[in-house]
Structure formats: C-alpha cells, structure tokens
Design an enzyme around this catalytic site. Structure first.
Site, PDB file in Angstrom:
ATOM      1  CG  HIS A  89      11.939  -2.392 -12.528  1.00  0.00           C
ATOM      2  ND1 HIS A  89      10.661  -1.905 -12.676  1.00  0.00           N
ATOM      3  CD2 HIS A  89      11.834  -3.743 -12.672  1.00  0.00           C
ATOM      4  CE1 HIS A  89       9.832  -2.918 -12.914  1.00  0.00           C
ATOM      5  NE2 HIS A  89      10.532  -4.031 -12.911  1.00  0.00           N
ATOM      6  CD  GLU A 138       8.300 -11.037  -5.474  1.00  0.00           C
ATOM      7  OE1 GLU A 138       7.075 -11.177  -5.248  1.00  0.00           O
ATOM      8  OE2 GLU A 138       8.741 -10.718  -6.591  1.00  0.00           O
TER       9      GLU A 138
END
Lengths: 333, 334
Positions: free
Chosen positions: A130, A61
């Site tokens: 998440h 990322e």
C-alpha cells in the site's frame, strides 16, 4: 494572507467543478460514494451529483477500468479512482494493452479521454502493498500521460489539464499531500501537461523532482541556503511527457543535477531524466556527476524507522547535494 | 435465472423463415463471404504472401451472422482476435479489411493494426482485440454510455471459451448485471482455447450456467445452426435493449488451426470431420432449399460471387500504397 486550503479540499473542489461543468463526466471507483473515497477526496459528491455520476464499484479494477475505457471511446469523460496505486496491478492489461493502444492500433480513429486518479507513495506505515510508487512503469508505455501534483494549486491546475486532454492520464496523488496546505490562484488555472515549472531559482545546483518529492526538494533548498548553497528547484509536474528541456536549461546555468524520486532507484524515471540531460548539449555544462535520491531497491518496510531509512527525505537530499558538490572532478585527475 | 436450451422457436419468436426470401439468402451470402475471406487469407499465408499472423473463424460463421443481423442503428460491437467474421457481419468493407491485412495505408487502421485490431469506431465497430477478454470491459463501457445517455442501443460483446476463465469475465458480467447494462455477451465456444479443450478448462461445465449465476438470462445454443442462433439472439437482444445484460453461448468449432502455426496436435482428424459434417453453411443452404428460397444454381452463384468479391477486394488492396514511414510515429497521442 490569502486563505489556505488543503490538497484534499482542492481536489474535492476541482472534482465538484468538473462534474458540475460536464454532464458526460462521472466518477467511479471503490468506496467513492457515501464513504467519500479511502482518503476522503470525493466526500459529499455522491450527495450532490447522485449515484449515477458517482459510482461505487465492486472490487474489480480490471472490469471498471475497462468500462471507463469503453465509455471514454464513446465520448464520455470518466474519472476513475484506484484506491491505492498498488492496486493498479489489477488493471494493467486495461491500461497498457487497451487504453494506451486503442488509438494507435486503430490508426488514430479512437481516443480514450479518461483520468485515473490514484493515491501513491510511502511514509504512512502502510507497508509493502500500500505504499509503492510504480509510476515509472507507465512512463514506459507510449500512449499514456503521467502527472503528479505537489500543491493544492498544482492539483487543480493539473486536474483541469488532465480532463481537457484527449488521452488517458494517470494522476498520482501522494497520500502525504492530502493534509498539506497551500494557496489557490484567484483565477482558475489550467496547467499545460508536459511543462515543468521552476519553483525556486538558484545558481549552484538543480533539484528536479515531482509530487511530494518536489516539496522535499524545496525544504532541502532552504537548508542548503543556510549553508550558502543556492539550489534551483524544478517541479516536473508531468513524468510523461517529461520536460527534460527545462531541466537541461537549468543545468546549463547550475552545472549540477540531483534528481529526487520516490520510486525505487533501479529502472526509475530519474535514470531517464539524467540520460536525457547526458544526451543533450547540457551535458557539457555539467561540472559534477549527476545524482539520484530515490527509494532503495527494496519493498517498503512497515517499521517507521525502517521505512524512513529507505525513502528520500529533505535531509537525504541535502546530503546528496553536499556529496555532489564535494565530488570535485579534480579529485579524480 | 434458468439456462434454457432451445432448438425450435415458439410461435411468437423471430425466425429466419419469416423473413423475406431475399433477406434469407443475404444471411447465407454473409456466411459465404466470411468463409471466402478467411480461406483467402489462409491461402495467402500458405503462399508466404502475407506478413504477421491471423486467426480464422472458418466453421464459426453462424455465430457472428446469427447475432449481428439483429443489430440496429447505434448498436456497437467488440470483437476478438478471431474477428474477421464479426467485422464482415457488422458490415465492414471487405476491401478496407483486405488492405489492413496487407498492411496498406488504405486499411481500416492505416496498416498499423492488422488482423487483430480491425475497427471502425465511428460506425460502432469498437475493434477486434488481441487480448483474450480484453474488450469485455470496453463493451460494458459503451453500454454504460448508452444507459447514461438514455439511448436504447445495445453493446454486443464477442469472446471465446478461453476468455471465460479470465478474471475480467467475472468482473464484467458482475458489473453489467448489478448496473443493468445493455450488453449482449456472445460466447463463441469453439471447444478450444488454443489447444486446451473447453471441457477441461471449464469448472461446472456450462458457460451459460456461469452467466445465469450472475442473474442474467443466459442460453446455450447450437452454434452450427444459423436458425437457432438467430432466434435465440433475437430473444436475448430484445431483452437487453433498455434493460440489463444477457449471454448466449454458441457451441461451434474452428476447422482451421488456432493461427497459422498450428499443427493440430491436440485434436483428431475424425473430430474435425465430425464437425465439418455439420457445417453451418451447408446446413443453412439445405434449409433454404427445403424452404424453396434457394436452388442449386442460385446457391452456386452465391458461393461464386462471395469468392469473387473477396478476390476483388484483395486485388484492389494489393495495388494500394504502403503507409508512409512517418506514420509509425503518429497516432500515439490524440
């Protein structure tokens, strides 16, 4: 009745529209190619635009966010997908120290026109890593814009606005929205980033929210109506900039304010919104103390009932409104 | 992909010796300008005449000059916090750099960036960067844009031995290699990440060796030897253009502290003296004298001129106005 589309279909369509209209636009992220993205938003796009425009990145990322920043400085229009908004922690330096600051540090000589899409929010049983709603962090970073659509029409209108914006824009998509349906306007609309919309007029209380929480607020307003409480609902659409003016305007009419947010209560953007109302002349219009409906100050638990117990819900919004209305200042006299 | 260590160029390779005499002297002048600039800034701090902080590249001049002299129109660079040398070798204006360091409205960033953020984005200098490794992704993004637009430019990305231990080093070398992005990674291994010796921080020992494991050409070179940096950089840069990435590791040394607050407790005077004995400017001056393109008088004149140019830049910048206070609130958003 006009055709309804899902939020996911609306997003895919606006991505397709963007890639087709602007050859400098490209989509990159983990599994955005043949897999179609973890939530299926980019399904079909690599087949249509090819692997040079729809790029599957390695799990890096920071690296690919940095790459998007560099490409944006060179005038390209990157659209990044961070697979779950929790993973944004991996690219904090790139977003906070690079994307948000290059323009300022260079005295206005650069712009970073990128859009970072990311699925956020809880309610899917995905547990603590998440499910978070970390958007308030970025509201705290000058140089970034943070937007949050609630409906398929919002998704398209806000996305077009994000692409047209010369600044880095974080575009938060709640996972529970993808299968929700709505109607698209006949003519493509481009929203104005930083302009809230009143989605239900009312006289008794203002509900200010964004993203999925806005839809919960509308549901709560329906229930409240059955109790003869007339709620006004303001969809913020953008958290940075935040249209607190529109909220103040509503509060001047209703005299009561309940903010609904899915991030944890402490340090959330709802506190900022209430502060702005309290600092403005709208403060004098308040005849009840404002309230927040937010996630408890805990990580998101896995168990379905535990998870539901710490998240905002339409029911919890109704409860909060009932309490706010019951808190007659006369009782404290 | 092999790591090569080369000190002499083969017949077909670019060498400084093959350049016109004027150009050979210009490279010396650039190194002298960089040194004069950083020595001036160091003095200003010592006098308390400068605000904030800066990081000096005295001793490292050959790395920036030996790589950036190969830059072609359209190529871009990203620098580091120790970035005055990159900016000067790129061709930035000494006066506007001085103005930025003095926090003047006429500086490259209008006085809002300072030493660590000098940039000239339009010219292709995409900025020094205050975050170690922070610009490595940006360089890859510029290279990505070149590739998408079918342009034959290269992004030259400077970083130090400290950045090699950051995650983004791994992420960007990997990305650049799998996507074959035209990036020349230039590692200025000045032996210390602030106080931590590179040898204590680098598992496996070789930075070029790490890069080679990503499948890109990578070479280690004596960063105090301008001729060696020039030839190696020319070769690697030519390989990058219209092609994939490469890495050059230059072994170099910063004579001054990490920043103005450094008491040099982590190294010895002897060590510093040893590296100074191998000074890149003196070494290159000797080489030019041997090649008969430089004599003592010319050498002294060049050094004097460098100091004079820097003095003039600062003198002019000092007379410039401070930025309007309102500018502190500008340029947050486009």
């Amino acid at each position: 009745m006009p055709d309804q589309v899902t939020f996911r279909e609306a997003m895919t369509a606006v991505l397709r529209e963007t890639l087709a209209a602007n050859e400098e636009a490209f989509l990159l992220g983990e599994d955005v190619g043949i897999y179609g993205g973890a939530f299926g938003v980019s399904r079909g796009l690599v087949e249509e635009f090819g692997p040079e425009r729809v790029l599957d990145t390695p799990l890096s990322e920071a690296g690919f966010t940095g790459l998007a920043i560099g490409a944006a400085v060179m005038g390209m229009r990157p659209i990044l997908e961070i697979q779950f908004s929790d993973f944004i922690t991996h690219c904090m330096d790139q977003l906070v120290n690079q994307a948000a600051k290059l323009r300022y540090m260079f005295g206005g000589a650069a712009s970073v026109p990128l859009v970072l899409r990311t699925p956020g929010g809880a309610g899917t049983g995905a547990a603590a890593q998440h499910s978070q709603s970390l958007e308030a962090w970025f509201v705290h970073v000058p140089g970034l814009r943070v937007v949050m659509p609630s409906t398929p029409a919002d998704a398209q209108g806000l996305f077009r606005a994000a692409m047209a914006d010369p600044n880095p824009v974080l575009f938060y998509e709640h996972k529970l929205l993808y299968n929700t349906k709505g109607v698209l306007p006949d003519e493509p609309e481009v929203y104005e980033i930083g302009r809230a919309r009143c989605t239900r007029e009312g006289r008794d209380v203002t509900l200010a929210a964004a993203g999925l929480m806005h839809n919960y607020a509308l549901e709560a307003a329906d229930t409240l109506a059955e109790q003869h409480i007339d709620a006004e609902v303001i969809n913020l659409l953008s958290l940075a900039p935040m249209d607190s003016e529109r909220v103040c305007e509503s509060v001047r009419k209703t005299g009561r304010l309940v903010v609904v947010e899915e991030d944890v209560r402490t340090g959330g953007w709802g506190g900022e919104l209430i502060t702005r109302v309290a600092e403005s002349p709208a403060f004098y219009a308040l005849d009840r103390a404002p309230a927040r409906v937010a996630c408890a100050d805990t990580p998101i638990p896995y168990n379905k009932r535990l998870e539901a117990s710490i998240r905002p819900s339409p029911e919890r919004i109704v409860e909060a409104v009932t309490q706010v209305l019951a808190n007659d200042p006369g009782r404290y006299a | 992909m092999a790591i090569r260590k080369k000190s002499s160029a083969s017949a077909s390779e670019a060498t400084i010796a093959a350049l016109p005499a004027e150009r050979q002297r210009a490279l010396l002048e650039q190194m002298q300008l960089i040194r004069a600039f950083d020595e001036k800034v160091d003095k200003l701090y010592a006098k308390g005449a400068m605000h904030g902080t800066a990081h000096f590249c005295v001793g490292q001049e050959a790395c920036a000059v030996g790589t950036l002299c190969h830059r072609q129109e359209g190529d871009v660079i990203t620098g580091t916090h120790r970035g005055h040398g990159h900016a000067i070798a790129f061709g930035l204006d000494l006066y506007r750099m001085a103005a930025e360091l003095l926090g003047r409205a006429t500086g490259y960033c209008g006085g809002k960036g300072g030493s660590m953020h000098i940039a000239d984005v339009e010219a292709g200098m995409l900025g020094a960067n205050g975050i170690v490794g922070g610009s490595m992704g940006i360089a890859c993004g510029a290279a990505f844009a070149f590739k998408q637009r079918a342009q034959d430019h290269v992004a030259i990305c400077f970083f130090g031995d400290g950045a090699v231990q950051e995650g983004i080093f791994n992420e960007t070398l990997n990305l650049a290699s799998i996507w074959q992005l035209p990036v020349l990674f230039v590692c200025e291994n000045n032996q210390y990440a602030m106080s931590l010796p590179s040898e204590k921080a680098t598992a496996g020992g070789s930075i070029a060796g790490r890069a080679a494991s990503y499948g890109m050409p990578a070479e280690a070179v004596d960063g105090m030897d301008l001729d060696a940096v020039f030839t190696t950089a020319a070769r690697l840069l030519a390989g990058c253009r219209n092609n994939g990435p490469a890495l050059i590791e230059t072994a170099t040394y910063r004579y001054l502290g990490h920043s103005k607050s450094d008491a040099n407790r982590y190294r010895t005077r002897e060590e510093i003296a040893q590296w100074r004995a191998n000074d890149p400017i003196e070494r290159y001056s000797r080489t030019l004298t041997e090649r008969d393109v430089l004599d003592d008088a010319r050498s002294a004149a060049l050094a004097e001129s460098a100091v004079e140019q820097v003095e003039q830049a600062f003198a002019r910048a000092e007379r410039d106005p401070e930025p309007e206070l309102a500018s502190a609130l500008e340029d947050v958003y486009a």
